[in-house]
Design a protein around this motif. Structure first.
Motif, short mmCIF file in Angstrom:
data_model
loop_
_atom_site.label_atom_id
_atom_site.label_comp_id
_atom_site.label_asym_id
_atom_site.label_seq_id
_atom_site.Cartn_x
_atom_site.Cartn_y
_atom_site.Cartn_z
N SER A 32 11.00 35.49 26.20
CA SER A 32 13.31 35.52 26.14
C SER A 32 13.55 35.11 24.54
O SER A 32 12.06 34.37 24.33
CB SER A 32 13.64 33.78 26.81
OG SER A 32 12.69 32.95 27.03
N ILE A 33 14.04 35.68 23.98
CA ILE A 33 14.44 35.01 22.79
C ILE A 33 15.66 34.01 22.87
O ILE A 33 16.83 34.38 23.44
CB ILE A 33 15.02 36.08 21.93
CG1 ILE A 33 13.59 37.42 21.84
CG2 ILE A 33 15.21 35.82 20.51
CD1 ILE A 33 13.36 38.72 21.73
N THR A 34 15.18 32.98 21.57
CA THR A 34 16.61 32.08 21.73
C THR A 34 16.87 31.84 20.34
O THR A 34 16.05 31.79 19.42
CB THR A 34 16.22 30.61 22.17
OG1 THR A 34 15.92 30.78 23.90
CG2 THR A 34 17.63 29.99 22.13
N TYR A 35 18.32 31.79 20.53
CA TYR A 35 18.69 32.32 19.16
C TYR A 35 19.62 31.04 18.60
O TYR A 35 20.89 30.48 19.69
CB TYR A 35 19.37 33.37 18.47
CG TYR A 35 18.97 34.40 18.57
CD1 TYR A 35 18.36 34.82 17.51
CD2 TYR A 35 19.42 35.40 19.76
CE1 TYR A 35 17.53 35.99 17.65
CE2 TYR A 35 18.77 36.55 19.80
CZ TYR A 35 17.39 36.92 18.35
OH TYR A 35 17.31 38.04 18.63
N ALA A 36 19.61 30.09 17.54
CA ALA A 36 20.26 28.64 17.89
C ALA A 36 20.20 28.35 16.20
O ALA A 36 20.72 28.56 15.10
CB ALA A 36 18.94 27.52 17.80
N TYR A 37 22.00 28.49 16.26
CA TYR A 37 22.88 27.55 15.42
C TYR A 37 23.64 25.94 15.96
O TYR A 37 24.21 25.48 16.26
CB TYR A 37 24.02 28.55 15.33
CG TYR A 37 24.34 28.01 13.88
CD1 TYR A 37 24.31 28.74 12.90
CD2 TYR A 37 26.27 27.60 14.13
CE1 TYR A 37 25.09 28.85 11.64
CE2 TYR A 37 26.99 27.31 13.05
CZ TYR A 37 26.40 27.60 11.97
OH TYR A 37 26.83 27.83 10.73
N LEU A 38 23.40 25.08 14.25
CA LEU A 38 23.35 24.17 14.57
C LEU A 38 24.80 23.69 13.29
O LEU A 38 24.19 24.50 11.95
CB LEU A 38 22.58 22.85 14.19
CG LEU A 38 22.70 21.30 14.17
CD1 LEU A 38 22.59 21.09 15.37
CD2 LEU A 38 21.43 20.28 14.03
#
Length: 323
Positions: free
Chosen positions: A124-130
């Motif tokens: 899987s690939i996870t993109y995260a933004y905070l």
């Protein structure tokens, strides 16, 4: 502005390589005083028929002086309401109660994730933004996150110990062991990262040994204060609960699987302090430092009570209760 994480199955039988050419951008916006929207726009565009999902979480300092982390999920409740839209653009909307926003007004950060399931060597690939959604923002305010190393560390394992500080332009983070600076050397790797919201420090020991034990402290120094976080790391045998679930036993026996240094041993006794004799004992070498010990305990030894066991190797011991 997006942090990307890749989950790779190193034991995959599929030797083909997956090259991901997707690029995703993220953003957040205030819909009103209590609602926030998080977006992911990708190129090529997302397809609602594919296997992907969006999720959200929040870092806050509401109930204690330390930062807590909560995944936003579940049915609508008095504290927040969460909805998602699956189109060519991933969109999540969270509505917080006035009480939650008031309690977290000085330190509240919204985390948004987009996960694409690949189901291949690349799982899987996870993109995260905070983003900081605090209504009151104090410049250069930061806190350590409650991150702790794996409490079950056995010899020979690869172990990463890390410190994470979250805030507004947090300072650089350092790590010490027993008050001494940790230096990079053969088998010891150090990495650090600093952004406008994060400051992290990672130490990876390629092969854990007794020498890595000690009191670890995270140190972050700013113009206004110095913050510390500490915890203790110990190397000792571990119980392989996951392997015990799939263990091939009969109704007449119960399994116990431990891993530790070569020569790891297990002793068990029942509530009457009688020593337990194992039905079977099997040792399997894992590395040049470690081995796995599998034993089966006759159910008759339990006598409707628990069995107390101790796993011991050259580094230490652990206590185990079986029922």
């Amino acid at each position: 502005n997006v942090l990307t994480r890749y989950t790779i199955n190193v034991n995959s039988d599929n030797s083909s390589r997956y090259f991901d050419d997707r690029a995703c951008q993220a953003s957040m916006s205030n819909i009103n005083s209590t609602s926030f929207a998080a977006y992911f726009r990708c190129f090529p565009e997302l397809d609602s028929r594919d296997s992907w999902y969006q999720s959200m979480a929040v870092f806050d300092r509401i109930q204690t002086d330390k930062v807590g982390y909560s995944t936003l999920q579940g049915e609508p409740n008095p504290y927040f309401n969460l909805t998602f839209e699956r189109n060519t653009i991933a969109k999540g909307i969270v509505v917080f109660s006035d009480l939650i926003l008031e309690m977290g007004k000085t330190f509240m950060f919204l985390d948004s994730f987009l996960t694409l399931n690949i189901d291949d060597t690349l799982n899987s690939i996870t993109y995260a933004y905070l983003q900081d959604i605090s209504s009151i923002k104090t410049e250069k305010e930061f806190e350590f996150l409650n991150t702790f190393p794996d409490s079950e560390i056995s010899e020979g394992k690869t172990v990463t110990i890390f410190c994470e500080a979250l805030g507004r332009s947090p300072p650089s983070v350092r790590m010490k062991r027993n008050g001494m600076t940790i230096s990079e050397s053969d088998g010891v790797y150090i990495a650090s990262r600093r952004t406008s919201l994060w400051s992290t420090f990672y130490v990876t020991f390629l092969h854990a040994s007794k020498e890595i034990e000690g009191n670890y402290s995270c140190v972050a120094e700013s113009e206004s204060r110095t913050a510390y976080q500490s915890y203790r790391v110990e190397v000792k045998p571990i119980v392989c609960w996951d392997l015990m679930i799939d263990f091939n036993v009969t109704d007449e026996t119960s399994p116990l699987v431990v891993e530790g240094s070569r020569g790891v041993n297990v002793d068990c006794s029942n509530y009457e302090n009688d020593d337990v004799t194992f039905d079977t004992v099997k040792r399997t070498a894992l590395t040049q430092w470690t081995e796995r010990l599998e034993v089966t305990i006759p159910r008759s030894a339990f006598k409707m009570r628990r069995i107390d066991c101790t796993a011991t190797d050259k580094n230490g011991e652990i206590s185990i209760e079986l029922y």
